[in-house]
Design an enzyme around this catalytic site. Structure first.
Site, short mmCIF file in Angstrom:
data_model
loop_
_atom_site.label_atom_id
_atom_site.label_comp_id
_atom_site.label_asym_id
_atom_site.label_seq_id
_atom_site.Cartn_x
_atom_site.Cartn_y
_atom_site.Cartn_z
N HIS A 14 35.09 19.44 35.99
CA HIS A 14 36.25 19.89 35.20
C HIS A 14 36.09 19.53 33.73
O HIS A 14 36.23 20.39 32.85
CB HIS A 14 37.52 19.25 35.76
CG HIS A 14 38.77 19.71 35.09
ND1 HIS A 14 39.52 20.77 35.55
CD2 HIS A 14 39.43 19.25 33.98
CE1 HIS A 14 40.55 20.95 34.76
NE2 HIS A 14 40.53 20.03 33.80
N GLU A 15 35.79 18.26 33.47
CA GLU A 15 35.68 17.81 32.08
C GLU A 15 34.45 18.40 31.40
O GLU A 15 34.47 18.67 30.19
CB GLU A 15 35.64 16.27 32.01
CG GLU A 15 36.89 15.59 32.57
CD GLU A 15 38.18 16.08 31.95
OE1 GLU A 15 38.16 16.54 30.80
OE2 GLU A 15 39.22 16.04 32.63
N HIS A 18 35.38 21.72 29.84
CA HIS A 18 35.99 21.55 28.52
C HIS A 18 34.93 21.19 27.47
O HIS A 18 34.90 21.74 26.37
CB HIS A 18 37.05 20.45 28.54
CG HIS A 18 38.27 20.76 29.36
ND1 HIS A 18 38.98 21.93 29.21
CD2 HIS A 18 38.90 20.05 30.33
CE1 HIS A 18 40.01 21.92 30.06
NE2 HIS A 18 39.97 20.81 30.75
#
Length: 351
Positions: A14-15, A18
């Site tokens: 997820h990170e 980003h």
């Protein structure tokens, strides 16, 4: 251990979504952290500090210039998050959830390539008085096709018979290496969906045998199936959220870290394929839940950016702060409910 592995992988994916989107957009990344709170270990590479923090239930990417109160020198604005165009900022915010969905699709692709055990389309037994028995179908018959549609596994039947609308079906069977075709008219029955709602469906009265099969797909076909499976699970998650809001699904079904840990451990014990499938489903849940338009979640940020694009200016800092506080309260309440449900599941209930 299984819980730590699953959580660590999904937070990282997820990170990293980003992080990668920010880098590609020219935005400087100050911190990449797995976990919240005090730093346990860390290392700096270039302008980014990579860390593992004390509280493992999440992670974050700290972007340069993401605080509206911070003054950014003109020459540095090219690397500032808030000085990027709305589409770029939306891409950076959406990249986290999308990374989780893409990861799930790739895991499913791997599973379809390796081969997932499936029930064979072989009749195990018949239900008395149902159309299959009346049409002469016998235990041990392998269903080859229905109305010309090839049947490769038992799951194929579930996409044809229940949706037949009661229309007669020509079912071709392999019986002792001899093809036999029978005409069966499915019977309307009232069943319950996975959400407990009553729904009219159609059955012919057959039960599968315990015979299993493994079908391996070439990578291109497996990827198509992986994307389709991701789409199917995503729709199921969205519908579940809607049903919960409508109170069709009781709030006590919401689970938190304890339930996830129990499920992760159970799936790990059942084997690598089950564990991988569980990880993909959990990744989809993480991606979809983060897209809910609640402030402090990615979906909330996307909502703010959408409003900004409509009104042609950023929302006021005060309104953003109030919205973030409301969002934080909502998340804390949901987490408290999840922890309460988890604890109540493991505490023995009185008779």
């Amino acid at each position: 251990i299984a819980f730590i592995v699953v959580l660590g992988v999904l937070i990282f994916i997820h990170e990293f979504g980003h992080f990668l989107a920010a880098k590609l957009s020219g935005v400087k990344v100050l911190k990449f952290s797995l976990g919240f709170g005090p730093k346990l270990v860390g290392a700096r590479m270039g302008s980014t500090e990579y860390m593992i923090s004390a509280l493992p239930l999440g992670g974050y990417v700290k972007l340069f210039g993401d605080d509206p109160k911070e003054e950014i020198a003109e020459k540095e604005q090219i690397h500032s998050f808030l000085h990027q165009s709305v589409p770029k900022r939306m891409a950076i915010v959406a990249a986290g959830p999308l990374a989780n969905l893409l990861f799930a699709a790739l895991v499913f692709t791997g599973l379809f390539t390796i081969g997932i055990p499936q029930l064979s389309p072989v009749v195990g037994k018949l239900i008395d008085g149902y159309p299959a028995q009346e049409a002469g179908i016998q235990p041990g018959d392998r269903i080859v096709s229905i109305d010309g549609h090839e049947v490769n596994q038992w799951a194929d039947l579930l996409s044809i018979i229940p949706k037949s609308g009661g229309k007669g079906l020509d079912i071709t069977l392999n019986r002792n290496d001899r093809l036999v075709t029978v005409h069966v008219v499915p019977r309307a029955v009232t069943g319950k969906t996975i959400f407990g709602e009553e729904k009219k469906t159609y059955h012919i009265g057959i039960v599968p045998s315990d015979q299993m099969m493994v079908t391996r797909e070439p990578v291109p076909h497996a990827f198509v199936q992986g994307v389709a499976q991701t789409w199917y699970v995503s729709k199921l998650v969205v519908v579940s959220i809607v049903k919960m809001i409508q109170r069709v699904i009781p709030a006590k079904t919401i689970g938190g870290p304890i339930m996830i840990a129990q499920m992760a451990g159970k799936q790990a014990q059942e084997g690598l394929l089950s564990f991988a499938f569980f990880t993909a489903v959990l990744s989809i849940n993480l991606g979809i839940l983060n897209l809910i338009p609640i402030p402090i979640l990615d979906g909330g940020h996307l909502l703010f950016l959408t409003l900004e694009s409509i009104i042609r200016r950023p929302l006021s800092t005060k309104k953003m702060e109030v919205a973030q506080q409301i969002g934080l309260i909502i998340i804390i309440l949901l987490m408290a409910l999840a922890f309460y449900n988890d604890i109540m599941r493991i505490i023995p209930q009185g008779q």
